[in-house]
Design a protein around this motif. Structure first.
Motif, mmCIF file in Angstrom:
data_model
loop_
_atom_site.group_PDB
_atom_site.id
_atom_site.type_symbol
_atom_site.label_atom_id
_atom_site.label_comp_id
_atom_site.label_asym_id
_atom_site.label_seq_id
_atom_site.Cartn_x
_atom_site.Cartn_y
_atom_site.Cartn_z
ATOM 1 N N LEU A 1 -2.062 -34.715 -66.879
ATOM 2 C CA LEU A 1 -2.165 -34.658 -65.418
ATOM 3 C C LEU A 1 -2.401 -33.231 -64.947
ATOM 4 O O LEU A 1 -2.026 -32.854 -63.837
ATOM 5 C CB LEU A 1 -0.895 -35.215 -64.776
ATOM 6 N N GLY A 2 -3.028 -32.430 -65.795
ATOM 7 C CA GLY A 2 -3.300 -31.043 -65.429
ATOM 8 C C GLY A 2 -4.079 -30.947 -64.126
ATOM 9 O O GLY A 2 -5.084 -31.634 -63.947
ATOM 10 N N ASP A 3 -3.580 -30.126 -63.190
ATOM 11 C CA ASP A 3 -4.220 -29.900 -61.885
ATOM 12 C C ASP A 3 -4.245 -31.140 -60.995
ATOM 13 O O ASP A 3 -4.927 -31.148 -59.961
ATOM 14 C CB ASP A 3 -5.645 -29.370 -62.059
ATOM 15 N N ALA A 4 -3.524 -32.194 -61.376
ATOM 16 C CA ALA A 4 -3.503 -33.398 -60.543
ATOM 17 C C ALA A 4 -2.681 -33.157 -59.281
ATOM 18 O O ALA A 4 -1.783 -32.318 -59.251
ATOM 19 C CB ALA A 4 -2.929 -34.571 -61.326
ATOM 20 N N ALA B 1 10.356 -42.193 -64.035
ATOM 21 C CA ALA B 1 9.114 -42.218 -64.812
ATOM 22 C C ALA B 1 9.305 -41.480 -66.134
ATOM 23 O O ALA B 1 10.144 -40.585 -66.259
ATOM 24 C CB ALA B 1 7.980 -41.577 -64.025
ATOM 25 N N ILE B 2 8.519 -41.877 -67.139
ATOM 26 C CA ILE B 2 8.551 -41.215 -68.443
ATOM 27 C C ILE B 2 7.346 -40.281 -68.521
ATOM 28 O O ILE B 2 6.195 -40.728 -68.484
ATOM 29 C CB ILE B 2 8.513 -42.244 -69.589
ATOM 30 N N LEU B 3 7.634 -38.980 -68.645
ATOM 31 C CA LEU B 3 6.580 -37.966 -68.713
ATOM 32 C C LEU B 3 6.792 -37.068 -69.933
ATOM 33 O O LEU B 3 6.435 -35.895 -69.929
ATOM 34 C CB LEU B 3 6.573 -37.138 -67.430
ATOM 35 N N ARG B 4 7.354 -37.640 -70.979
ATOM 36 C CA ARG B 4 7.639 -36.864 -72.185
ATOM 37 C C ARG B 4 6.355 -36.295 -72.788
ATOM 38 O O ARG B 4 5.359 -36.995 -72.950
ATOM 39 C CB ARG B 4 8.349 -37.726 -73.229
ATOM 40 N N ARG B 5 6.391 -34.980 -73.064
ATOM 41 C CA ARG B 5 5.271 -34.269 -73.696
ATOM 42 C C ARG B 5 3.965 -34.400 -72.907
ATOM 43 O O ARG B 5 2.868 -34.235 -73.448
ATOM 44 C CB ARG B 5 5.066 -34.739 -75.144
ATOM 45 N N ALA B 6 4.073 -34.682 -71.621
ATOM 46 C CA ALA B 6 2.872 -34.790 -70.783
ATOM 47 C C ALA B 6 2.366 -33.402 -70.395
ATOM 48 O O ALA B 6 3.137 -32.446 -70.284
ATOM 49 C CB ALA B 6 3.177 -35.600 -69.525
ATOM 50 N N ASP B 7 1.061 -33.286 -70.213
ATOM 51 C CA ASP B 7 0.457 -32.041 -69.741
ATOM 52 C C ASP B 7 0.421 -32.099 -68.214
ATOM 53 O O ASP B 7 -0.387 -32.822 -67.625
ATOM 54 C CB ASP B 7 -0.959 -31.884 -70.304
ATOM 55 N N LEU B 8 1.315 -31.330 -67.599
ATOM 56 C CA LEU B 8 1.425 -31.306 -66.141
ATOM 57 C C LEU B 8 1.129 -29.914 -65.598
ATOM 58 O O LEU B 8 1.526 -29.566 -64.489
ATOM 59 C CB LEU B 8 2.838 -31.742 -65.725
ATOM 60 N N SER B 9 0.404 -29.138 -66.390
ATOM 61 C CA SER B 9 0.133 -27.750 -66.010
ATOM 62 C C SER B 9 -0.644 -27.674 -64.696
ATOM 63 O O SER B 9 -1.611 -28.410 -64.482
ATOM 64 C CB SER B 9 -0.639 -27.038 -67.122
ATOM 65 N N SER B 10 -0.171 -26.805 -63.831
ATOM 66 C CA SER B 10 -0.808 -26.542 -62.519
ATOM 67 C C SER B 10 -0.878 -27.782 -61.632
ATOM 68 O O SER B 10 -1.625 -27.805 -60.646
ATOM 69 C CB SER B 10 -2.210 -25.962 -62.703
ATOM 70 N N ALA B 11 -0.130 -28.830 -61.966
ATOM 71 C CA ALA B 11 -0.111 -30.033 -61.126
ATOM 72 C C ALA B 11 0.691 -29.774 -59.854
ATOM 73 O O ALA B 11 1.593 -28.935 -59.827
ATOM 74 C CB ALA B 11 0.481 -31.208 -61.902
ATOM 75 N N ASN B 12 0.359 -30.511 -58.799
ATOM 76 C CA ASN B 12 1.046 -30.362 -57.516
ATOM 77 C C ASN B 12 2.046 -31.502 -57.332
ATOM 78 O O ASN B 12 1.660 -32.635 -57.088
ATOM 79 C CB ASN B 12 0.019 -30.366 -56.378
ATOM 80 N N PHE B 13 3.342 -31.163 -57.474
ATOM 81 C CA PHE B 13 4.411 -32.142 -57.286
ATOM 82 C C PHE B 13 5.219 -31.829 -56.028
ATOM 83 O O PHE B 13 6.350 -32.274 -55.892
ATOM 84 C CB PHE B 13 5.369 -32.132 -58.484
#
Length: 570
Positions: A288-291, A301-313
Motif C-alpha cells: 500500500l505504498g503511497d496509498a 485488520a491484518i497488515l503483517r509485513r505489509a508495505d505501507l511506506s509513505s501511505a496516508n493514514f
C-alpha cells in the motif's frame, strides 16, 4: 396475505410474457401492489411515488429470482434449459439499465436458498464464464448480429432513455460482478459449496486464468463514464471477497467496503481508499505504498509485513490492527487511532504520528528514528527495545508505559508525561527533557549521558545505577530520588534540590553542586573526587567514616557543614 400472494403470481406472469405489461398500462397491478405497500399512506403523492418505485424493484426481484432458477437447469446432459445466446441476451436485458441494490440482491438470494430448483454451482459457473469474457471486451466488440450490448442499447433508445453503449455494457458487467460476489458469500455458509464456489475477480492465482490487473481494468473501464462509478456501484459488495495477489495500483476505491476481505499480497500502491471500510480485512504482505487511507476504518485488520511506506493514514481507525513487521517509513499516521494495535518490529522511520492515539499498543522493537510523535497518547503502551532516536516526542503521554531498553537518545521530550513509566536500561543520552514529568517513573540503569534535565522534576524517582555523566540537572528537583550506584561524573546539579536523596555508592567525580540543597542526602561510599560544593546546603548529610573528602572544593562556602565533617577534612 392472499393479496400479496396474488401480486407475486402476477409478477411471475410478467417476467414470462407481456400480460402484466398490458395490465401495467391499465394501472391494475400497480394499483394493487401500491395499495399493499402503502396501507397507511393517506393518499399522499410521496407515498404513491414510493409505491411505484417498490413495484419496479419487486418486478426486478421476481424476474431475477426466476432467471436464477432457470439459468442452472439442464434439459439433458450438456443441454441448458436457457442456451448461451439466450443467457447472454437475458443478462443484458435484465441488468443493462441500472445498478443492483444490496437489499434487493440479498432478498433474492435468501428466497433462492429455499428453492430446490436453484443450482448455485451451475449458475456461478455460467456467470463467472460471462464475467471473464466480458472482461476481455468480447461482447461489446462483437459483430452487430451477436452484439448483445448494442441490441440492448437500441431497446433503451426506443424508450427514450439516455444510456450509451458503454453504459449498457458496464452496468451489465458490474451487476454480474455483484451477483458473483453474492454467490461467493452465499457459498461460505455451506461446507459443500464453499469448496466449489470461490470467486476471484482477477482469476485464481497460480493458474492460467490469473490476470493480476483484470479487476483494475474493470475499475478503470467503469470509471470511464463517470469518476467513482465502480466504487459507487460495486463498492458495498466487496466485503469478504478474495482479491489475493491482484494488482490494483492507483485504483479509485473511495468509500468501498472491504470488511473481512482477503487482500494478501495484493498490490494497492497509490490506491485511493479515502473513507473505505477495511475492518478485519487480511492485508498481510500487501503493498500500500503511497496509498491514501485517510479516514479509513482498518480496525482489527491484518497488515503483517505489509508495505505501507509513505501511505496516508491520517485520521484512520487502526484499533486492534496487526501491523507487526510492517514498513511504515514516512507514513502519515497523524490523528490516527492505534489503540491496542500490534506494531511489534514495525519500521516507522520518519513517520508522522502527531496526536495519534497509541494507548496500550504493542510498540516493542519498533524503529521510529526521526519520527514525529508529538502530542501522541502512548499510555500503557509497550515500547520496550523500541528505537526512537532523534524522534520528536514532545508532549507525549507515556504514563504507565513500558519503555524498558528504549532508545530515546537525542530525542525531544519537552513536557512529556513519563509518570509511572518503566525506563529500565533506557537510553536517554542527549535527550531534551525540559518540562518532562517523571513522577513515580523507574529509570533504573538508564543512560542519560549529556541529557538536559534542567528544572525537571525527578523527585522520588528510581535512578539507581543510571549513567548521568555530563547531564544538566541544574535547578532540578531530585528530593527523595534514588541515585545509589549511579554515575554522575561531571554532572551539573547547581541549585538542584537533593533533599533526602540517596547517592549511596554513586560516582560523583567532578560533579557540581553549586548552591544545591543536599540536606539529609545520603553520600555514603560515594566517590567525591573533585566535587564542587560551593554554597551547597549540607545540613544533616550522611557519609561513612572511611570516606575521603580530599579534593572536594567549596566546603569553605558551603552552609550547615557538620562539625564532624570539618574535623574529617582536617
Amino acid at each position: 396475505m392472499s393479496d400479496l400472494s396474488q401480486v407475486w403470481k402476477q409478477l411471475g406472469t410478467y417476467v414470462r410474457g407481456s400480460w402484466v405489461h398490458q395490465k401495467l398500462n391499465n394501472g391494475s397491478v400497480v394499483g394493487k401492489v401500491g395499495r399493499t405497500l402503502r396501507k397507511s399512506g393517506n393518499g399522499k403523492a410521496k407515498k404513491r411515488e414510493f409505491g411505484t418505485k417498490n413495484v419496479q424493484q419487486l418486478l426486478m426481484n421476481e424476474e431475477l429470482y426466476s432467471r436464477f432458477t432457470e439459468w442452472g437447469q439442464v434439459i439433458e446432459q450438456d443441454v441448458w434449459l436457457i442456451d448461451d445466446t439466450a443467457f447472454y441476451t437475458e443478462l443484458y436485458n435484465l441488468l443493462g439499465e441500472s445498478a443492483l441494490k444490496a437489499e434487493n440482491v440479498e432478498l433474492v438470494i435468501a428466497r433462492l436458498s429455499e428453492n430446490n430448483k436453484f443450482y448455485p454451482i451451475k449458475v456461478f459457473e455460467r456467470l463467472n464464464n460471462f464475467y471473464q469474457r466480458w472482461c476481455q471486451g468480447e461482447f461489446i466488440d462483437a459483430l452487430p448480429d451477436a452484439n448483445f450490448p448494442q441490441q440492448k442499447m437500441l431497446q433503451v433508445k426506443a424508450k427514450n432513455l439516455k444510456l450509451g453503449l458503454r453504459a449498457v455494457d458496464i452496468y451489465t458487467g458490474l451487476n454480474v460482478l455483484i451477483l458473483l460476489f453474492e454467490l461467493h458469500r452465499y457459498a461460505r455458509q455451506s461446507e459443500e459449496l464453499k469448496q466449489k464456489i470461490i470467486f476471484y475477480p482477477s482469476g485464481q492465482p497460480d493458474t492460467a486464468n490469473f490476470f493480476t490487473s483484470q479487476l483494475l481494468r474493470v475499475i478503470n473501464y467503469s470509471d470511464s463514464i463517470e469518476v467513482g462509478n465502480f466504487a459507487s456501484t460495486v463498492g458495498e459488495f466487496l466485503y469478504a471477497g478474495n482479491f489475493s495477489g491482484a494488482y490494483l495500483g492507483d485504483a479509485n476505491l473511495t468509500g468501498v467496503n472491504f470488511t473481512n476481505a482477503i487482500l494478501t499480497g495484493t498490490y494497492l500502491g497509490n490506491a485511493n481508499f479515502t473513507g473505505a471500510n477495511l475492518s478485519s480485512a487480511n492485508l498481510g504482505a500487501a503493498n500500500l505504498g503511497d496509498a491514501n487511507l485517510s479516514g479509513a476504518n482498518l480496525s482489527s485488520a491484518i497488515l503483517r509485513r505489509a508495505d505501507l511506506s509513505s501511505a496516508n493514514f491520517s485520521g484512520a481507525n487502526l484499533q486492534n490492527a496487526n501491523l507487526s513487521g510492517a514498513d511504515l517509513n514516512y507514513a502519515d499516521l497523524s490523528s490516527s487511532n492505534l489503540d491496542s494495535a500490534n506494531l511489534r518490529g514495525a519500521n516507522l522511520t520518519g513517520a508522522n504520528l502527531r496526536d495519534a492515539v497509541i494507548s496500550h499498543a504493542i510498540f516493542k522493537s519498533v524503529t521510529c528514528f526521526g519520527a514525529n510523535l508529538s502530542g501522541a497518547n502512548l499510555e500503557g503502551a509497550d515500547l520496550s527495545q523500541a528505537d526512537l532516536c532523534r524522534a520528536d516526542v514532545s508532549g507525549v503521554n507515556f504514563m504507565n508505559a513500558n519503555l524498558t531498553g528504549i532508545n530515546l537518545s537525542d530525542s525531544i521530550l519537552f513536557s512529556a508525561n513519563l509518570q509511572n513509566a518503566i525506563l529500565h536500561a533506557a537510553d536517554l543520552s542527549y535527550a531534551k527533557l525540559s518540562g518532562a514529568c517523571f513522577n513515580g517513573a523507574n529509570l533504573n540503569s538508564c543512560i542519560l549521558l549529556g541529557a538536559d534535565l534542567s528544572r525537571v522534576n525527578v523527585s522520588n524517582v528510581n535512578l539507581s545505577e543510571a549513567d548521568l555523566s555530563g547531564v544538566n540537572l541544574s535547578e532540578a528537583d531530585l528530593h527523595g530520588a534514588d541515585l545509589s550506584e549511579a554515575v554522575l561524573c561531571g554532572t551539573d546539579m547547581s541549585y538542584a534540590n537533593l533533599t533526602g536523596a540517596n547517592l549511596n555508592s554513586s560516582n560523583l567525580t567532578g560533579a557540581i553542586f553549586n548552591g544545591a540543597d543536599l540536606s539529609y542526602t545520603n553520600l555514603s561510599y560515594a566517590i567525591l573526587e573533585n566535587v564542587d560544593l560551593t554554597g551547597a546546603n549540607l545540613e544533616g548529610i550522611i557519609w561513612n567514616d572511611n570516606q575521603t573528602w580530599k579534593g572536594v572544593r567549596g566546603l569553605e562556602t558551603a552552609v550547615n557543614v557538620p562539625a564532624a565533617l570539618l574535623a574529617t577534612d582536617d
